[in-house]
Design a protein around this motif. Structure first.
Motif, PDB file in Angstrom:
ATOM      1  N   ILE A   1     -80.655 -14.058  -1.695  1.00 33.05           N
ATOM      2  CA  ILE A   1     -82.105 -13.783  -2.101  1.00 33.05           C
ATOM      3  C   ILE A   1     -82.118 -12.530  -3.100  1.00 33.05           C
ATOM      4  N   SER A   2     -83.101 -12.933  -3.915  1.00 32.48           N
ATOM      5  CA  SER A   2     -83.176 -11.920  -4.890  1.00 32.48           C
ATOM      6  C   SER A   2     -84.069 -10.363  -4.396  1.00 32.48           C
ATOM      7  N   ALA A   3     -84.126  -9.653  -5.449  1.00 31.68           N
ATOM      8  CA  ALA A   3     -85.133  -8.519  -5.038  1.00 31.68           C
ATOM      9  C   ALA A   3     -84.644  -7.406  -4.125  1.00 31.68           C
ATOM     10  N   LYS A   4     -83.472  -7.283  -3.918  1.00 29.89           N
ATOM     11  CA  LYS A   4     -83.021  -6.332  -3.111  1.00 29.89           C
ATOM     12  C   LYS A   4     -82.422  -5.257  -4.230  1.00 29.89           C
TER      13      LYS A   4
ATOM     14  N   PRO B   1     -83.368 -17.193  12.261  1.00 30.68           N
ATOM     15  CA  PRO B   1     -84.773 -17.809  12.300  1.00 30.68           C
ATOM     16  C   PRO B   1     -86.025 -16.906  12.503  1.00 30.68           C
ATOM     17  N   VAL B   2     -86.190 -16.027  11.881  1.00 29.31           N
ATOM     18  CA  VAL B   2     -87.417 -15.018  11.934  1.00 29.31           C
ATOM     19  C   VAL B   2     -88.208 -15.387  10.628  1.00 29.31           C
ATOM     20  N   GLY B   3     -89.586 -15.754  11.039  1.00 31.71           N
ATOM     21  CA  GLY B   3     -90.437 -16.425  10.059  1.00 31.71           C
ATOM     22  C   GLY B   3     -89.844 -17.458   9.281  1.00 31.71           C
ATOM     23  N   GLU B   4     -90.181 -17.645   8.254  1.00 34.57           N
ATOM     24  CA  GLU B   4     -89.792 -18.823   7.278  1.00 34.57           C
ATOM     25  C   GLU B   4     -88.786 -18.637   6.194  1.00 34.57           C
ATOM     26  N   TRP B   5     -89.348 -17.405   5.526  1.00 32.17           N
ATOM     27  CA  TRP B   5     -88.725 -17.297   4.210  1.00 32.17           C
ATOM     28  C   TRP B   5     -87.147 -17.224   4.217  1.00 32.17           C
ATOM     29  N   ASN B   6     -86.684 -16.460   5.323  1.00 28.87           N
ATOM     30  CA  ASN B   6     -85.285 -16.134   5.455  1.00 28.87           C
ATOM     31  C   ASN B   6     -84.622 -17.475   5.844  1.00 28.87           C
TER      32      ASN B   6
ATOM     33  N   THR C   1     -89.630 -14.496  -7.363  1.00 28.64           N
ATOM     34  CA  THR C   1     -88.442 -13.952  -7.642  1.00 28.64           C
ATOM     35  C   THR C   1     -88.194 -12.792  -6.551  1.00 28.64           C
ATOM     36  N   THR C   2     -89.180 -11.984  -6.407  1.00 27.71           N
ATOM     37  CA  THR C   2     -89.229 -10.878  -5.534  1.00 27.71           C
ATOM     38  C   THR C   2     -89.453 -11.332  -4.115  1.00 27.71           C
ATOM     39  N   ARG C   3     -88.503 -10.794  -3.170  1.00 24.79           N
ATOM     40  CA  ARG C   3     -88.642 -11.426  -1.863  1.00 24.79           C
ATOM     41  C   ARG C   3     -89.245 -10.131  -0.998  1.00 24.79           C
ATOM     42  N   PRO C   4     -90.304 -10.766  -0.214  1.00 21.44           N
ATOM     43  CA  PRO C   4     -91.165  -9.731   0.582  1.00 21.44           C
ATOM     44  C   PRO C   4     -89.984  -8.933   1.378  1.00 21.44           C
TER      45      PRO C   4
ATOM     46  N   TYR D   1     -84.711  -6.710  10.225  1.00 18.48           N
ATOM     47  CA  TYR D   1     -83.891  -7.418  11.141  1.00 18.48           C
ATOM     48  C   TYR D   1     -82.638  -7.995  10.637  1.00 18.48           C
ATOM     49  N   PRO D   2     -81.493  -8.442  11.372  1.00 19.22           N
ATOM     50  CA  PRO D   2     -80.497  -9.188  10.851  1.00 19.22           C
ATOM     51  C   PRO D   2     -80.704 -10.476  10.094  1.00 19.22           C
ATOM     52  N   GLU D   3     -80.213 -10.826   8.908  1.00 17.95           N
ATOM     53  CA  GLU D   3     -80.517 -11.892   8.212  1.00 17.95           C
ATOM     54  C   GLU D   3     -79.513 -13.095   8.666  1.00 17.95           C
ATOM     55  N   PHE D   4     -78.553 -12.881   9.323  1.00 10.32           N
ATOM     56  CA  PHE D   4     -77.692 -13.792   9.855  1.00 10.32           C
ATOM     57  C   PHE D   4     -77.280 -13.445  11.413  1.00 10.32           C
TER      58      PHE D   4
END
Lengths: 140, 383
Positions: free
Chosen positions: B17-20, B167-172, B183-186, B193-196
């Motif tokens: 994901i972008s935007a960090k 699996p938190v929300g959908e974007w992740n 391109t910018t990720r919210p 929270y942990p992405e993985f």
């Protein structure tokens, strides 16, 4: 009156042509132990919401190529979605680890694929040379 | 009982994901070569697995044609990926051009108990940034994004072991550049929270007439190939949770996420509640994610013991291929007095479903939590 009749005949024939010209046959590998499918079941299969046949075999849905007008017709009739929405949806499912429908580029290759692969299901426009596959539904 | 669990999925992926905001960089040759050797190792494992399992999977032989967006079906395997090339001129940072994601995944299915999936990404490879010659500081980060195996219990239930996207929300869960509008990720979709998650999960799909999907998961201890601490706000371990999703249409849905985790390096525990949704109204698609997080430990000092975050995004179809995007987001972080806000306006041009060109401008206010003001453009392709 003559002009009216001419128009009436013309539009009747035109309408009749669009209504009856196209019949889609849903075909499947003969090893599948299901003889009929409803439109709802077909929709679930192509939207990857029903992954298995009742005997436990994986369902392998077959689609036509993106430029195919038969695919567009099938998408509108059975899946009730635009081609673009479906492509987006299948791309998302693919990213999630699910396999989108396999693409074949002609009636003949759909039939050959379905004949060869256990669990495969597809759709064709013509009933010619359907040896080795079984017809599960006729649409519309 | 099922005879075959056919779809063979072993995945190799590069991407993220972008935007960090990326800390300005350090070109360390040894870290670079370590990343590359890790990448090569993972690719080698993927190819070996694919070659060894291929013959076992004749039952689900697919078309050998390549399809843009859906990869290459090679026998019983599918190899695909995506790439994002990003150009930005963010406030307070050097303007730059980078490959933000180059991802590859290979997936396959041998039978009901052998269904591996591996995804590897190469991220943030600087092609050029202001004041530096091109290609001088390519220093990509290589990560294993997903590595798991599915055990298919029945038509609706899958047991998964390995590393997954949290699996938190959908974007992740669906974060690939070509599949998201901007391109910018919210911040809401990754910051607190942990992405993985590395552990076990159980997924039930197609429940009831409404086709409910429920995923539960548990990670004892730490994540496999965990994130670089310099790239994330917080590190977590001992994660557990649930995500339930109710489809409202082809891609429309509402979702509920519950997740507990321990904050690494402290004895603090957090519990997150999230809501997400997507609703299509004619030519307008509205998407939202909201989270509320409670933090608990009497000795850990934070500005706030609860965190709130959320965004609302609209994508309006100007034509079949061109979309106008607008988004507003707020984030009240545990460590900052003030709330961070960002607003985005942009265009997304999708000539074909797996390809998108994006141009956007972000205006940020309050504490900078990883999103900076400025224009960003990107090219994204799912291949």
């Amino acid at each position: 009156m003559r002009i009216f009749l001419t128009f009436w005949v013309f539009f009747t024939l035109a309408f009749a042509d669009s209504a009856f010209a196209r019949t889609v046959y849903v075909i499947a590998n003969p090893s599948i132990q299901v003889s009929k499918l409803t439109q709802d079941e077909l929709e679930k299969i192509y939207l990857l919401r029903q992954p298995y046949w009742p005997d436990g075999r994986a369902i392998v849905p077959v689609n036509r190529e993106a430029s195919s007008d038969l695919r567009e017709f099938f998408s509108n009739l059975v899946l009730k979605q635009s081609m673009r929405s479906l492509s987006n949806y299948w791309d998302q499912m693919h990213f999630r680890g699910k396999s989108p429908p396999v693409v074949q580029g002609s009636n003949e290759s759909v039939i050959a694929f379905v004949r060869k692969i256990p669990g495969a299901i597809g759709y064709v426009e013509e009933l010619a040379n359907l040896d080795g596959v079984k017809v599960m539904a006729e649409l519309p | 009982m099922h005879q075959v669990g056919e779809i063979c999925e072993l995945g190799l992926f590069y991407g993220r994901i972008s935007a960090k905001t990326r800390p300005i960089l350090l070109t360390q040759m040894h870290s670079n070569s370590r990343s590359m050797s890790k990448l090569l190792k993972v690719v080698r494992i993927g190819i070996l697995c694919a070659m060894s399992a291929g013959p076992l999977h004749a039952a689900h032989a697919q078309s050998d044609d390549y399809i843009l967006g859906q990869g290459l079906n090679a026998g019983s395997f599918n190899i695909a990926g995506y790439a994002t090339v990003e150009a930005h001129a963010k406030k307070g940072q050097d303007a730059g051009l980078l490959i933000d994601d180059l991802s590859l995944f290979v997936k396959g299915s041998v039978n009901r108990v052998i269904n591996p999936f591996l995804e590897v990404e190469m991220a943030e490879a600087d092609l050029w940034f202001e004041g530096s010659p091109p290609l001088k500081n390519i220093d990509p980060r290589v990560d294993i994004e997903r590595l798991y195996n599915d055990f298919i219990l029945d038509d609706h239930v899958t047991f998964r072991v390995g590393k997954i996207l949290s699996p938190v929300g959908e974007w992740n869960s669906i974060h690939a550049g070509p599949l998201v509008w901007t391109t910018t990720r919210p911040l809401t979709s990754y910051r607190n929270y942990p992405e993985f998650v590395t552990g076990v999960s159980a997924i039930a799909e197609g429940l009831g007439a409404q086709e409910l999907r429920v995923e539960t998961y548990w990670q004892p201890g730490s994540d496999l190939d965990g994130p670089d601490p310099s790239n994330v706000a917080y590190l977590f371990h001992n994660t557990y949770g649930l995500h339930a999703e109710l489809p409202l249409g082809l891609t429309d849905k509402i979702g509920l996420s519950l997740q507990g985790a321990d904050v690494k390096g402290t004895r603090e525990k957090q519990f997150l509640v999230g809501l997400n949704g997507r609703f299509t109204l004619d030519r307008l698609e509205i998407e939202t994610e909201m989270t509320w997080t409670a933090l608990k430990h009497p000795l850990v000092v934070r500005k706030h013991k609860t965190e709130y975050a959320g965004y609302v995004q609209g994508a309006f179809a100007i034509s079949d291929k061109l979309y106008l995007i607008g988004r507003g987001e707020f984030f009240r972080d545990r460590n900052f007095d003030r709330t961070s806000r960002n607003f985005l306006i942009g265009l997304n041009y999708r000539p074909k479903a797996p390809i998108s060109w994006k141009l956007e401008y972000v205006e940020q206010s309050g504490p900078n939590l990883g999103i900076s003001s400025g224009p960003i453009a990107s090219f994204n392709i799912l291949f």
